[in-house]
Every structure is written in C-alpha cells, then in structure tokens.
Design an enzyme around this catalytic site. Structure first.
Site, PDB file in Angstrom:
ATOM      1  N   LYS B  73       0.823  -1.143  -0.159  1.00  0.00           N
ATOM      2  CA  LYS B  73       0.130   0.209  -0.103  1.00  0.00           C
ATOM      3  C   LYS B  73       0.873   1.127  -0.005  1.00  0.00           C
ATOM      4  CE  LYS B  73      -3.863   1.937   2.618  1.00  0.00           C
ATOM      5  NZ  LYS B  73      -4.846   1.825   3.785  1.00  0.00           N
ATOM      6  N   SER B 148      -9.852   1.876   2.902  1.00  0.00           N
ATOM      7  CA  SER B 148      -8.970   2.714   2.045  1.00  0.00           C
ATOM      8  C   SER B 148      -7.781   1.919   1.395  1.00  0.00           C
ATOM      9  CB  SER B 148      -8.122   3.552   3.116  1.00  0.00           C
ATOM     10  OG  SER B 148      -7.304   2.922   3.875  1.00  0.00           O
ATOM     11  N   SER B 172     -10.151  -0.509   7.142  1.00  0.00           N
ATOM     12  CA  SER B 172      -9.263  -0.223   5.931  1.00  0.00           C
ATOM     13  C   SER B 172      -8.656  -1.582   5.433  1.00  0.00           C
ATOM     14  CB  SER B 172      -8.346   0.871   5.895  1.00  0.00           C
ATOM     15  OG  SER B 172      -9.160   2.035   5.765  1.00  0.00           O
TER      16      SER B 172
END
Lengths: 95, 482
Positions: B73, B148, B172
């Site tokens: 990420k 997210s 997330s």
C-alpha cells in the site's frame, strides 16, 4: 448542531486551511451533519468513566541517553522544497 | 494462486521468481489501466529483487516467502521509491528511509512489484478519495473495491500480485477484503510496527495484509510482526509460529454472535450468507453463544471524534516547509501554510482535519474529545466482558456488498456508516479478520472474525478451517482468472 459560516472560517484558520466563499456553505453543511452524528454520544452517561487514550495499557519506554542516529541532514533536506546552507527556507517573517 | 502454492512452485523449480515476477508485471500492464490499483509499478527494481531471490533459492538460503511478488500500500515509506499516500501533497515525495514492514519484507526476499492506490491518507471506504483516481472492483468495474486499502484489494483479487500489505484504522483492510472476496487481517494494535507508515490516527492505525487465504495471511504476518524499538507503541510480545496451529481442531470453540451485529441495517441476503458460514463452524465442532456488545451503535460517533482529532494533529506536519507540496510564490508564511495545504489536500481529508480541529479547540474539548475517550472505554469493556465468555466473535464485515462508484460519494455520513461493524475493533485495539463466504448476486461477502488481544494465531486457525471445509476463498472474478 449546526455550524455558522463564521465558525467554519475560524476553525479553518486554526487548521491553516482556506475555505473559499463558494465552498463555505457546503463545508458548513457537511461538518454540521458529521457533528449531528457525533452528538449521539450525548445519549450516554459517562460520569466517572476513565478516558481511554490508547488501546493497550502501555508505559512509555525509556532508553539510555546516548546518540543512536547519525547525521543525515543532507539526505533529509534533499526532499525539501527550498533549502540553503542546511536551513529550510520560508518567506521572510521578520523585516 | 495462493502464496503457499507459489512458494512450493518456486522451491520445486517449476518456475523462477524472475518468471513469476514477469508474469505479474504482464498482468499489471494488461489489466491495470482499467482497475487503477497501482500508483507506481517498478518493473526493473522488481526484476532485480527477483533475480536476487532466485540466487537465494538456488543456494538454499531462502526463507518461506523468498521470491514471492507482492505490492505495498502506498502508505508505507520506501527508500528511493515514491510514497504518495494517495495525496497530491506527497506526489513527489521519495522517503529517505524504509518502513519497518518494508525492510522486513525485503530481508525475507519478497519481490515488490509496486505501490498500490488508496484513499488519500487512508481516509475513505471506497477508494474514491485518491488524487490518482478511483480504483475499480475486479468483480464488477462499475463498483468500488472498498477502502482505504482498495488498490491492494483490487490488485490481489485480480491476480496482479500474490498478496499485498494494507493498513486498517477503522476497517481499511477488512472492508475492502470483504468487498473484493479476499482474506484480510488486521492484527492487534502494536503487533506490527508503525515505523515508516504514514500516520493518520496513531492510536488506531495498524498494518496488516490482504491475501487469498488464511494460510497466506499467516505466512505474511510471520514476516511483518514483532517488536520494534523505532515504534514507541510497538508491543513487546513474543511472536508465535503462526503456521503451527493453523489446522488445529475447532472442537469446543466458543463463537460469540453479538445481537447488535445482526439487527436493523444489515442486508438480508448478507445475513443469510453469514448464517450459512456460522452453521459450517457448528459442524466443525464450535458452539454458538449469543452475546451483546451494548455500545455498538456508539462506535461510529466515537470514531469520528477520535480519528479526526488525531488526524488534525498528525497532518499538521504538511506545511510546505520540509517535504511535500509547496504552493507557488507564497506571499508570506501564513499564505505558504494555508495555500500549500488547501491546494494539495482533498476534500475528505480537509473535512476530517476541520472536524478534528473543532473537537480539540478551546471550549469543545470536554464535550467531544474527552467524551469520545470515555465511550471508547465503554466499547472496549463490552469486548472484555464478551471475551470472558467466548473465544472469538463473528458477524458480517459490512452491512452491504460493494456499492457503485459515485453512489455514496456526495454524503460523507452515509459513507461513514459502511464501517459500522469494523470500527469498534480499532477503538478497542483488537485483532480482526474478514474472510469470504457465499457471495450474493455475484458480489463477495465477508465474515468478520474478532479475537482477543494478540490471538492472531487463533483467528487464522478458525479462518483456515472454514476455508479448508468450504473453498469459498477460491472464488475469483472470472474476467481475470479465465
């Protein structure tokens, strides 16, 4: 809870954000609806409840007072928008 | 293919890490123009890492995951490689150091294909808040992948990498895992180092993984977990061998079903899928116990004080001075701060900074921030009492399946409600997982499993047994797995 435009301007200043006049109404509306959501908390009596700042009961660790990091100023400043002689440059503050 | 299968293939010499890496790079080139799951892809760097991994494999110096191509990420700092955090603010930011998670993965010999798309500063539940544009769900590209960690979820689901890292502040990892049909693990707060992970809400943020199976999640956690002197809130707890108990029997396992998680607001078809999974656990020898988490409804209101308050303070560092975006021709220092921040931060991030600033401002602190911290204690106590009766807690990960891009974008509060079942777990700091169960109308559904502090091994065992019994985790979006 509904926020006045003047309150939004004050909060924005505290946060060093600029909210344009045309956005002000929308932002005030959004923030007010979030505060309405948040105020559901008021339904609970929390007298005497110890606030929880952190999920784990931890103590702050201490370390011995000796240098562990090397000087990397040049590396760290290589990503700065503006530097000179090892200093970060900003617009003049004192005349 | 799972990480476990790929690792076996590498060891057997069926293919090299370089071949495997090329395979994934080709897939990224072929599919990611539509999915938009990567912000940065680094073919040369990845192939170099793969060749090093092949040398380690040949010399017999390889770890269990050496040579496996993954993605990080874009919230984890990577030395010499852009870390944007999905924001214009960090569009040209190249970190001068590696996050602990990144360096541990590098040392273990994993190959990094690139950095995945995400909601700006990890604030969002749909991945529509990225400066680099929305990510699309591989199951149906009209739908969001969740957020997210939506880029990580879409990339793993579409087979553009074998596994990916993520972070979870309010759901997330678990929510996008649910919406993309993956296994997502958010460890206990403090289990994985936060060093070098761009901070959003420091008392809630935790790093974890998105994978195809619990077995893969166990192998990835093994590499990531552990005490780190460089993170002042890292937990100094021993890391068990997560592979050992994976296949253990569930005979006598007590599963708590919170009545608040099966009430109003839950889609009926999802409830049916969750019930079906829970029945499977019963046939695996578990017993079901109805429990109550009475303060469940307060989790979202509490979170939207605590998280924005911490965000407003953490994001004060983006001032256009030391790194990140700086506006053109500032007139004075105040103008430099205000314009740099206003031009480079997106509307959701600004909203949360403003709410946090308000909640912490003079005269409002007790009514909002202190009150929220008190309710956080009550929520955490609910879990403590539940874990006195049961081993794990189960329920849906999300109240609905993946929604359409644009559907909830206009109303922040509606969007916030998509994290209704995941947020309390972060407030308490507990470990949680989402694993795929029977889909509804072709859309993935996630079962959430919550464990007691540092009981990741038990969560993984529970998840693995269900996956062995049902194979629900082997369903993939057809367009990408033909």
């Amino acid at each position: 809870m509904s926020l006045e435009k003047s309150q939004v301007e004050k909060i924005a200043h505290l946060a060093r954000l600029r909210v344009n006049d045309e956005e002000l109404e929308q932002v005030a509306g959004d923030l007010s609806s979030i505060l309405d959501l948040v105020e559901q908390m008021n339904a609970v009596d929390t007298r005497g409840v110890i606030p929880m700042a952190h999920p784990l009961d931890m103590v702050q660790r201490l370390r011995s007072d000796r240098v562990t990091e090397e000087d990397q100023r040049d590396l760290f400043q290589s990503i700065a928008p503006a530097t000179e002689k090892g200093l970060y440059l900003v617009p003049r503050v004192v005349e | 293919m799972t990480v476990a299968e790929l690792a076996a293939g590498l060891r057997a010499g069926s293919y090299s890490s370089e071949e495997l890496t090329r395979h994934y790079l080709d897939r990224i080139a072929r599919f990611d123009a539509v999915l938009n799951s990567f912000i940065t892809v680094v073919p040369e760097r990845a192939l170099e890492q793969a060749r090093n991994a092949d040398r380690r494999l040949k010399r017999g110096e390889a770890g269990p995951l050496t040579g496996i191509p993954i993605a990080h990420k874009d919230i984890f700092c990577t030395r010499g490689l852009k870390t944007s955090c999905g924001s214009r603010m960090l569009d040209d930011f190249v970190a001068p150091y590696d996050a602990t998670v990144v360096s541990k993965m590098d040392q273990a010999g994993l190959v990094v294909l690139g950095k995945t798309n995400m909601d700006e500063f990890a604030m969002g539940s749909s991945n529509e808040n990225s400066w680099y544009g929305p990510v699309r769900n591989p199951w149906d590209t009209a739908l969001v992948p969740g957020g997210s960690s939506g880029g990580s979820a879409a990339a793993v689901a579409a087979g553009l990498c074998a596994a990916a890292t993520g972070t979870d502040t309010g759901g997330s990892i678990r929510q996008p895992a649910a919406l993309c049909g993956l296994t997502g693990l958010k460890p206990t707060y403090g289990r994985v180092s936060r060093y070098g992970m761009v901070a959003f809400a420091s008392s809630l943020d935790q790093a974890g993984v998105l994978t195809h199976s619990a077995e893969d999640a166990a192998a990835m956690l093994q590499v990531m977990a552990g005490f780190d002197l460089r993170d002042s809130t890292s937990a100094d707890e021993p890391v068990p061998d997560y592979s050992v108990g994976l296949a253990g029997s569930l005979e006598g396992l007590k599963i708590g079903l919170p009545k608040e998680y099966f009430g109003e607001g839950l889609d009926g078809a999802i409830a049916h899928s969750i019930r079906q999974a829970i029945d499977e656990f019963r046939s695996l020898g578990a017993t079901l116990v109805e429990i109550s988490l009475p303060n469940t409804a307060l989790a979202i209101p509490t979170y939207y004080v605590v998280a924005p308050a911490e965000c407003s303070s953490n994001l004060a560092r983006y001032d256009g001075v030391r790194f990140g975006y700086r506006c053109e021709a500032p007139q004075d220092l105040e103008d430099l701060y205000q314009r740099s921040r206003s031009e480079a931060l997106g509307s959701e991030v600004k909203r949360r900074i403003l709410i946090g600033t308000y909640a912490l401002s003079a005269g409002y602190y007790d009514a909002y921030y202190l009150k929220a911290q008190q309710i956080r204690r009550l929520i955490s106590e609910d879990f403590r009492q539940a874990f006195a009766q049961v081993d794990v807690i189960m329920g849906p990960t999300t109240p609905s399946t993946a929604f359409a891009i644009g559907e909830k974008a206009k109303d922040p509060v509606t969007m916030y409600l998509s994290d209704i079942y995941t947020i309390a777990v972060n407030l308490a700091g507990l470990p949680g997982m989402s694993i795929p169960v029977a889909p509804v109308s072709g859309r993935p559904v996630g079962l959430q499993i919550v464990g007691n502090y540092f009981r990741e091994a038990q969560l993984l065992n529970v998840a693995h047994r269900l996956q062995q019994a049902t194979g629900w985790h082997l369903k993939h979006p057809g367009d990408y797995w033909a």
